[in-house]
Design a protein around this motif. Sequence first.
Motif, short mmCIF file in Angstrom:
data_model
loop_
_atom_site.label_atom_id
_atom_site.label_comp_id
_atom_site.label_asym_id
_atom_site.label_seq_id
_atom_site.Cartn_x
_atom_site.Cartn_y
_atom_site.Cartn_z
N TRP A 11 -19.31 -34.44 -18.47
CA TRP A 11 -19.68 -35.72 -19.04
C TRP A 11 -20.70 -35.53 -20.16
O TRP A 11 -21.32 -34.48 -20.27
N VAL A 12 -20.84 -36.58 -20.98
CA VAL A 12 -21.86 -36.58 -22.03
C VAL A 12 -23.18 -36.96 -21.39
O VAL A 12 -23.31 -38.02 -20.79
N LYS A 13 -24.16 -36.08 -21.53
CA LYS A 13 -25.49 -36.33 -20.98
C LYS A 13 -26.40 -36.98 -22.02
O LYS A 13 -27.15 -37.89 -21.72
N GLU A 14 -26.32 -36.47 -23.26
CA GLU A 14 -27.13 -37.00 -24.36
C GLU A 14 -26.30 -36.96 -25.64
O GLU A 14 -25.54 -36.03 -25.85
N VAL A 35 -25.13 -33.21 -25.91
CA VAL A 35 -25.35 -32.38 -24.74
C VAL A 35 -24.32 -32.79 -23.70
O VAL A 35 -24.26 -33.96 -23.30
N MET A 36 -23.52 -31.81 -23.27
CA MET A 36 -22.54 -32.02 -22.21
C MET A 36 -23.11 -31.46 -20.91
O MET A 36 -23.80 -30.44 -20.92
N ALA A 37 -22.83 -32.12 -19.80
CA ALA A 37 -23.28 -31.65 -18.49
C ALA A 37 -22.06 -31.35 -17.63
O ALA A 37 -20.98 -31.93 -17.83
N TYR A 38 -22.27 -30.44 -16.67
CA TYR A 38 -21.16 -29.96 -15.83
C TYR A 38 -21.62 -29.76 -14.40
O TYR A 38 -22.76 -29.36 -14.15
N GLU A 39 -20.70 -29.98 -13.49
CA GLU A 39 -20.84 -29.58 -12.10
C GLU A 39 -19.52 -28.93 -11.72
O GLU A 39 -18.46 -29.45 -12.06
N GLU A 81 -18.23 -28.26 -1.80
CA GLU A 81 -19.50 -27.55 -2.01
C GLU A 81 -19.80 -27.38 -3.50
O GLU A 81 -18.94 -26.94 -4.26
N LEU A 82 -21.01 -27.73 -3.90
CA LEU A 82 -21.44 -27.57 -5.28
C LEU A 82 -21.76 -26.09 -5.53
O LEU A 82 -22.58 -25.50 -4.83
N LEU A 83 -21.09 -25.50 -6.52
CA LEU A 83 -21.29 -24.09 -6.83
C LEU A 83 -22.22 -23.87 -8.01
O LEU A 83 -23.05 -22.95 -7.99
N VAL A 84 -22.08 -24.69 -9.04
CA VAL A 84 -22.81 -24.48 -10.29
C VAL A 84 -23.09 -25.82 -10.96
O VAL A 84 -22.27 -26.74 -10.89
N THR A 85 -24.25 -25.92 -11.61
CA THR A 85 -24.53 -27.03 -12.51
C THR A 85 -24.91 -26.43 -13.86
O THR A 85 -25.35 -25.27 -13.92
N GLY A 86 -24.76 -27.19 -14.91
CA GLY A 86 -25.16 -26.66 -16.21
C GLY A 86 -24.99 -27.65 -17.33
O GLY A 86 -24.50 -28.78 -17.14
N THR A 87 -25.42 -27.22 -18.50
CA THR A 87 -25.28 -28.01 -19.72
C THR A 87 -24.93 -27.10 -20.89
O THR A 87 -25.21 -25.90 -20.86
N THR A 88 -24.33 -27.70 -21.89
CA THR A 88 -24.16 -27.04 -23.19
C THR A 88 -24.64 -28.03 -24.25
O THR A 88 -24.33 -29.22 -24.17
N LYS A 89 -25.42 -27.53 -25.18
CA LYS A 89 -25.86 -28.35 -26.31
C LYS A 89 -25.08 -27.91 -27.53
O LYS A 89 -24.95 -26.71 -27.80
N HIS A 90 -24.55 -28.90 -28.26
CA HIS A 90 -23.71 -28.62 -29.42
C HIS A 90 -24.28 -29.29 -30.66
O HIS A 90 -24.67 -30.47 -30.61
N TRP A 101 -15.55 -21.83 -17.91
CA TRP A 101 -15.03 -23.04 -17.27
C TRP A 101 -15.75 -24.29 -17.74
O TRP A 101 -15.18 -25.38 -17.73
N PHE A 102 -17.00 -24.16 -18.19
CA PHE A 102 -17.65 -25.29 -18.86
C PHE A 102 -16.80 -25.68 -20.08
O PHE A 102 -16.56 -26.86 -20.33
N GLU A 103 -16.38 -24.67 -20.83
CA GLU A 103 -15.56 -24.95 -22.01
C GLU A 103 -14.23 -25.59 -21.63
O GLU A 103 -13.77 -26.52 -22.29
N ALA A 104 -13.61 -25.11 -20.56
CA ALA A 104 -12.35 -25.71 -20.11
C ALA A 104 -12.58 -27.18 -19.75
O ALA A 104 -11.78 -28.05 -20.13
N GLY A 105 -13.66 -27.46 -19.04
CA GLY A 105 -13.97 -28.85 -18.69
C GLY A 105 -14.23 -29.70 -19.92
O GLY A 105 -13.78 -30.85 -20.00
N ARG A 106 -14.96 -29.13 -20.88
CA ARG A 106 -15.25 -29.85 -22.12
C ARG A 106 -13.97 -30.13 -22.91
O ARG A 106 -13.76 -31.24 -23.43
N ASN A 107 -13.09 -29.15 -22.99
CA ASN A 107 -11.81 -29.34 -23.68
C ASN A 107 -11.00 -30.46 -23.06
O ASN A 107 -10.46 -31.32 -23.77
N GLU A 108 -10.92 -30.47 -21.74
CA GLU A 108 -10.16 -31.50 -21.05
C GLU A 108 -10.84 -32.86 -21.17
O GLU A 108 -10.17 -33.89 -21.31
N PHE A 109 -12.17 -32.89 -21.12
CA PHE A 109 -12.91 -34.13 -21.34
C PHE A 109 -12.54 -34.72 -22.70
O PHE A 109 -12.19 -35.91 -22.81
#
Length: 137
Positions: free
Chosen positions: A79-82, A89-93, A101-110, A29-37
């Motif tokens: 969103w773009v974090k860095e 680096v993309m960030a996700y919530e 309710e917040l379920l997960v936070t995370g980042t992906t570095k590309h 779902w991070f990838e889904a969010g990144r694709n839509e972003f």
Amino acid sequence: MKKYETEIRVIYADTDAMGIVYHTNYIKWFEAGRNEFLRQIGYPYSRMEKEGIWLPVAAVNCIYKSPGKYDDVLLIKSWVKELGAATVVMAYEIFRKETGELLVTGTTKHAITSPELKPVRLKKVNPALFERLSEDL
């Protein structure tokens, strides 16, 4: 920083025997969010690939706060974090939409690479994409 939103519903196949979201699905779902972003800023992966830019994943971080469950509607904020010369680096919530309710936070570095997986300086090879990614920092 502007956060871009994507919704997804948890289907039965996304859960374990207890009806709780299986942990690796959040990475999907991070990838889904990144694709839509990327689509929302006018640079879907298909356009980047045509322009010779790849974003292979170099690292993933995921922190689990509360379990998602079958049939939840999830809200993914991305969103773009860095933004570096040849990395982003993309960030996700991820939230349960109904309760907020917040379920997960995370980042992906590309890495930012050519199709041959050679690092490229994005500002030099694609200034328009660099500008779009850095606008909301």
